[in-house]
Design a protein around this motif. Structure first.
Motif, mmCIF file in Angstrom:
data_model
loop_
_atom_site.group_PDB
_atom_site.id
_atom_site.type_symbol
_atom_site.label_atom_id
_atom_site.label_comp_id
_atom_site.label_asym_id
_atom_site.label_seq_id
_atom_site.Cartn_x
_atom_site.Cartn_y
_atom_site.Cartn_z
ATOM 1 N N ALA A 65 0.806 -13.898 0.473
ATOM 2 C CA ALA A 65 0.250 -12.576 0.787
ATOM 3 C C ALA A 65 -0.694 -12.660 1.989
ATOM 4 C CB ALA A 65 -0.470 -12.012 -0.435
ATOM 5 N N ASP A 66 -1.523 -13.715 2.038
ATOM 6 C CA ASP A 66 -2.481 -13.846 3.142
ATOM 7 C C ASP A 66 -1.785 -14.130 4.473
ATOM 8 O OD1 ASP A 66 -4.676 -13.327 1.596
ATOM 9 O OD2 ASP A 66 -5.119 -15.435 1.192
ATOM 10 N N SER A 110 0.600 -4.207 -2.343
ATOM 11 C CA SER A 110 1.839 -4.642 -2.982
ATOM 12 C C SER A 110 1.727 -5.994 -3.675
ATOM 13 C CB SER A 110 2.979 -4.669 -1.963
ATOM 14 O OG SER A 110 2.737 -5.657 -0.997
ATOM 15 N N ARG A 111 0.781 -6.824 -3.256
ATOM 16 C CA ARG A 111 0.690 -8.156 -3.868
ATOM 17 C C ARG A 111 -0.742 -8.409 -4.324
ATOM 18 N NH1 ARG A 111 3.752 -11.709 0.649
ATOM 19 N NH2 ARG A 111 4.009 -13.266 -0.968
ATOM 20 N N PHE A 157 10.730 -4.760 1.963
ATOM 21 C CA PHE A 157 9.802 -3.910 1.230
ATOM 22 C C PHE A 157 10.545 -2.817 0.468
ATOM 23 C CE2 PHE A 157 7.415 -6.133 4.407
ATOM 24 C CZ PHE A 157 6.319 -6.572 3.687
ATOM 25 N N GLU A 158 11.675 -2.401 1.030
ATOM 26 C CA GLU A 158 12.486 -1.427 0.278
ATOM 27 C C GLU A 158 12.890 -2.019 -1.060
ATOM 28 O OE1 GLU A 158 15.659 -0.544 2.981
ATOM 29 O OE2 GLU A 158 14.266 0.299 4.425
ATOM 30 N N LEU A 164 6.807 0.551 -6.854
ATOM 31 C CA LEU A 164 5.902 0.326 -5.724
ATOM 32 C C LEU A 164 5.865 1.541 -4.800
ATOM 33 C CD1 LEU A 164 4.004 -1.560 -4.189
ATOM 34 C CD2 LEU A 164 5.975 -2.411 -2.939
ATOM 35 N N GLN A 165 7.044 2.160 -4.595
ATOM 36 C CA GLN A 165 7.074 3.338 -3.710
ATOM 37 C C GLN A 165 6.195 4.469 -4.279
ATOM 38 O OE1 GLN A 165 8.445 3.283 -0.755
ATOM 39 N NE2 GLN A 165 9.929 1.611 -0.835
ATOM 40 N N ASP A 166 6.168 4.592 -5.619
ATOM 41 C CA ASP A 166 5.295 5.609 -6.241
ATOM 42 C C ASP A 166 3.830 5.328 -5.912
ATOM 43 O OD1 ASP A 166 7.243 7.160 -7.491
ATOM 44 O OD2 ASP A 166 7.261 5.909 -9.299
ATOM 45 N N ARG A 167 3.448 4.054 -6.015
ATOM 46 C CA ARG A 167 2.050 3.696 -5.721
ATOM 47 C C ARG A 167 1.752 3.883 -4.232
ATOM 48 N NH1 ARG A 167 1.947 -1.885 -7.283
ATOM 49 N NH2 ARG A 167 -0.182 -1.949 -6.488
ATOM 50 N N MET A 168 2.760 3.607 -3.399
ATOM 51 C CA MET A 168 2.578 3.799 -1.958
ATOM 52 C C MET A 168 2.343 5.277 -1.640
ATOM 53 S SD MET A 168 2.798 1.018 -0.409
ATOM 54 C CE MET A 168 2.982 -0.544 -1.205
ATOM 55 N N ARG A 169 3.162 6.127 -2.246
ATOM 56 C CA ARG A 169 3.004 7.556 -1.948
ATOM 57 C C ARG A 169 1.588 8.010 -2.324
ATOM 58 N NH1 ARG A 169 5.772 12.882 -4.717
ATOM 59 N NH2 ARG A 169 5.444 14.230 -2.909
ATOM 60 N N ALA A 170 1.168 7.645 -3.537
ATOM 61 C CA ALA A 170 -0.173 8.043 -3.975
ATOM 62 C C ALA A 170 -1.222 7.436 -3.049
ATOM 63 C CB ALA A 170 -0.404 7.600 -5.422
ATOM 64 N N GLY A 171 -0.986 6.179 -2.644
ATOM 65 C CA GLY A 171 -1.932 5.498 -1.767
ATOM 66 C C GLY A 171 -2.046 6.192 -0.416
ATOM 67 N N PHE A 172 -0.907 6.587 0.152
ATOM 68 C CA PHE A 172 -0.941 7.287 1.444
ATOM 69 C C PHE A 172 -1.683 8.621 1.303
ATOM 70 C CE2 PHE A 172 2.748 4.670 3.086
ATOM 71 C CZ PHE A 172 2.119 4.221 4.231
ATOM 72 N N LEU A 173 -1.451 9.333 0.207
ATOM 73 C CA LEU A 173 -2.165 10.603 0.020
ATOM 74 C C LEU A 173 -3.673 10.343 -0.116
ATOM 75 C CD1 LEU A 173 0.426 12.439 -2.271
ATOM 76 C CD2 LEU A 173 -0.200 13.068 0.093
ATOM 77 N N GLY A 174 -4.013 9.204 -0.730
ATOM 78 C CA GLY A 174 -5.427 8.805 -0.812
ATOM 79 C C GLY A 174 -6.008 8.533 0.576
ATOM 80 N N LEU A 175 -5.231 7.856 1.432
ATOM 81 C CA LEU A 175 -5.711 7.593 2.808
ATOM 82 C C LEU A 175 -5.923 8.900 3.558
ATOM 83 C CD1 LEU A 175 -3.567 4.582 4.130
ATOM 84 C CD2 LEU A 175 -5.961 4.554 3.424
ATOM 85 N N ALA A 176 -5.038 9.885 3.296
ATOM 86 C CA ALA A 176 -5.173 11.181 3.977
ATOM 87 C C ALA A 176 -6.506 11.834 3.620
ATOM 88 C CB ALA A 176 -4.004 12.097 3.615
#
Ligand code: ADP
Ligand code: TYD
Length: 208
Positions: A65-66, A110-111, A157-158, A164-176
């Motif tokens: 990951a690093d 993701s990791r 990543f796909e 993971l895509q669900d967490r990404m979507r929520a994460g992007f909305l959080g960044l917004a």
């Protein structure tokens, strides 16, 4: 960094339509007489495109990951020095398909929770945010099926799947929310013309 140009990034989950919209925006800008370049991450400069092949192809466990975070950051540093910064200094509109918000989400989430490391490295080595970030938001099931329909070797990543895509979507909305001054959230689950109309409405008032 001096920036008389405008730096616009597109973000969102895989298959949300970012590349389609970034391309359409670049075409529309050029047709209306603006000096615009279209670029992407990982990649966007010869060196960073070489790193792209290292991070997106091959065994998913190829890098820790690093190490992966360092590789994405190295690619971004090269892209910034060789492509983005010179274009902004020349007064151009730079349209970038993904930028540091993707690292905040993908490497940050993701990791394990690596967000603090992502932010520290960003501050140390990149230190630049887009003027505007267009988040093409959509339901991950639709995005994943669109992404899977493409034929590509770049599927690291796909392949993480819908959880993971669900967490990404929520994460992007959080960044917004976190970066509300530069983010615009656009509903990507409509036909491409309507999405493009919203993209134009979001950026046209900011053009140099
Ligand atoms: P991303 O860059 O976010 O992964 P793409 O722009 O490559 O997404 O789009 C993924 C797939 O979905 C492509 O095959 C593209 O032609 C298609 N697509 C893009 N936008 C739309 C849309 N608004 N409606 C339906 N299909 C779309
Ligand atoms: P991209 O070519 O934009 O894929 P897609 O068109 O499917 O959205 O990006 C390739 C992959 O790289 C994507 O799955 C997200 C990932 N990525 C990261 O993990 N970290 C990053 O910093 C960037 C820019 C991309």
């Amino acid at each position: 960094m001096s920036r008389s140009g405008l730096f616009v990034s597109f973000e969102g989950i895989d298959g949300s339509g970012k590349s389609t919209q970034a391309r359409r925006l670049a075409t529309r800008l050029c047709e209306s007489g603006h000096d615009a370049i279209l670029t992407r991450e990982p990649g966007g400069s010869p060196g960073a495109e070489e790193i792209r092949a290292l991070v997106l192809q091959g065994d998913p466990d190829r890098w820790s990951a690093d190490t992966e975070l360092l590789l994405f950051t190295a690619a971004r540093r090269d892209h910034l020095e060789r492509t983005i910064q010179p274009a902004l200094e020349a007064g151009k509109v730079v349209i970038c398909d993904r930028f540091a918000d993707s690292t905040r989400m993908y490497q940050g989430l993701s990791r394990g929770n690596l967000r603090a490391k992502v932010d520290a490295l960003h501050e140390l080595m990149i230190g630049v945010e887009p003027d505007l970030t267009l988040l093409i938001d959509m339901d991950p099931a639709t995005g994943l099926s669109r992404a899977k329909a493409r034929q590509t070797k770049e599927e690291r990543f796909e392949d993480f799947g819908q959880g993971l895509q669900d967490r990404m979507r929520a994460g992007f909305l959080g960044l917004a929310k976190e970066f509300a001054n530069r983010f615009h959230v656009i509903d990507g689950a409509r036909d491409a013309d309507r999405v493009a109309g919203d993209v134009w409405a979001a950026i046209s008032g900011h053009l140099p």
